[in-house]
Write a protein that holds these residues in place. Sequence first.
Motif, short mmCIF file in Angstrom:
data_model
loop_
_atom_site.label_atom_id
_atom_site.label_comp_id
_atom_site.label_asym_id
_atom_site.label_seq_id
_atom_site.Cartn_x
_atom_site.Cartn_y
_atom_site.Cartn_z
N TRP A 60 0.85 -1.20 0.00
CA TRP A 60 0.00 0.00 0.00
C TRP A 60 0.88 1.24 0.00
O TRP A 60 1.97 1.22 0.58
N PRO A 61 0.41 2.34 -0.54
CA PRO A 61 1.19 3.58 -0.49
C PRO A 61 1.28 4.17 0.92
O PRO A 61 2.18 4.94 1.21
N SER A 62 0.33 3.78 1.79
CA SER A 62 0.31 4.31 3.16
C SER A 62 -0.60 3.44 4.02
O SER A 62 -1.41 2.66 3.51
N LYS A 63 -0.48 3.61 5.33
CA LYS A 63 -1.37 2.92 6.25
C LYS A 63 -2.81 3.39 6.05
O LYS A 63 -3.75 2.61 6.11
N ALA A 64 -2.96 4.68 5.77
CA ALA A 64 -4.29 5.24 5.53
C ALA A 64 -4.96 4.55 4.34
O ALA A 64 -6.16 4.27 4.37
N ALA A 65 -4.19 4.25 3.28
CA ALA A 65 -4.74 3.57 2.11
C ALA A 65 -5.18 2.15 2.47
O ALA A 65 -6.24 1.69 2.05
N ALA A 66 -4.36 1.46 3.26
CA ALA A 66 -4.71 0.09 3.68
C ALA A 66 -5.99 0.10 4.51
O ALA A 66 -6.89 -0.72 4.29
N LEU A 67 -6.09 1.03 5.43
CA LEU A 67 -7.29 1.11 6.27
C LEU A 67 -8.51 1.56 5.47
O LEU A 67 -9.63 1.12 5.74
N ALA A 68 -8.30 2.42 4.47
CA ALA A 68 -9.40 2.85 3.61
C ALA A 68 -9.97 1.65 2.85
O ALA A 68 -11.19 1.54 2.68
N PHE A 69 -9.10 0.76 2.40
CA PHE A 69 -9.56 -0.47 1.74
C PHE A 69 -10.37 -1.33 2.70
O PHE A 69 -11.49 -1.74 2.39
N VAL A 70 -9.82 -1.61 3.86
CA VAL A 70 -10.49 -2.47 4.83
C VAL A 70 -11.85 -1.90 5.22
O VAL A 70 -12.81 -2.65 5.42
N ASN A 71 -11.95 -0.58 5.29
CA ASN A 71 -13.18 0.07 5.73
C ASN A 71 -14.07 0.56 4.59
O ASN A 71 -15.09 1.19 4.84
N ASP A 72 -13.70 0.27 3.35
CA ASP A 72 -14.49 0.70 2.19
C ASP A 72 -15.86 0.00 2.23
O ASP A 72 -15.92 -1.23 2.30
N PRO A 73 -16.95 0.76 2.17
CA PRO A 73 -18.28 0.14 2.20
C PRO A 73 -18.50 -0.85 1.06
O PRO A 73 -19.25 -1.82 1.22
N ASP A 74 -17.85 -0.63 -0.09
CA ASP A 74 -17.98 -1.56 -1.20
C ASP A 74 -17.29 -2.89 -0.90
O ASP A 74 -17.66 -3.93 -1.45
N TYR A 75 -16.29 -2.87 -0.02
CA TYR A 75 -15.58 -4.09 0.34
C TYR A 75 -16.29 -4.86 1.45
O TYR A 75 -16.11 -6.07 1.58
N ALA A 76 -17.11 -4.19 2.23
CA ALA A 76 -17.75 -4.80 3.42
C ALA A 76 -18.40 -6.15 3.14
O ALA A 76 -18.17 -7.10 3.89
N PRO A 77 -19.23 -6.31 2.08
CA PRO A 77 -19.85 -7.62 1.89
C PRO A 77 -18.84 -8.71 1.51
O PRO A 77 -19.02 -9.88 1.85
N HIS A 78 -17.75 -8.32 0.85
CA HIS A 78 -16.73 -9.28 0.46
C HIS A 78 -15.87 -9.68 1.66
O HIS A 78 -15.53 -10.85 1.83
N LEU A 79 -15.57 -8.71 2.52
CA LEU A 79 -14.86 -9.00 3.76
C LEU A 79 -15.69 -9.95 4.63
O LEU A 79 -15.18 -10.92 5.17
N LYS A 80 -16.97 -9.67 4.73
CA LYS A 80 -17.87 -10.53 5.50
C LYS A 80 -17.87 -11.94 4.94
O LYS A 80 -17.78 -12.92 5.69
N ALA A 81 -17.95 -12.07 3.63
CA ALA A 81 -17.95 -13.40 3.00
C ALA A 81 -16.64 -14.13 3.29
O ALA A 81 -16.65 -15.33 3.61
N ARG A 82 -15.51 -13.41 3.19
CA ARG A 82 -14.21 -14.04 3.44
C ARG A 82 -14.08 -14.47 4.90
O ARG A 82 -13.66 -15.58 5.20
#
Length: 100
Positions: A60-82
């Motif tokens: 990641w370019p930064s910790k903020a970018a990594a956390l933005a990914f983890v907390n992205d609402p579009d990612y939420a259903p995929h994170l839940k599935a994983r």
Amino acid sequence: MTCYSVLAVTPTKEDWIPGYLAPALEIMTKHGGKYIARTTDHEQVEGDAQPAALRIIIEWPSKAAALAFVNDPDYAPHLKARTEGSTSSHFIIEGKDDLA
């Protein structure tokens, strides 16, 4: 500062995987992430056994970018599935040497 996600993933069911791969890649790329490794070919050489089917390293370019990914609402259903369909751990590691 460059940052890395280090994941260990062992699927407990596989029905989530086909619907996860492409969207997760798209959302990760949106936040500046890129895969360094995504492999079943790994070997633990120290410590107590920590088995995992898959090891993943994302840059990641930064910790903020990594956390933005983890907390992205579009990612939420995929994170839940994983997380519901696997045993997983995810560490975010800053690319620095605190002991230098």
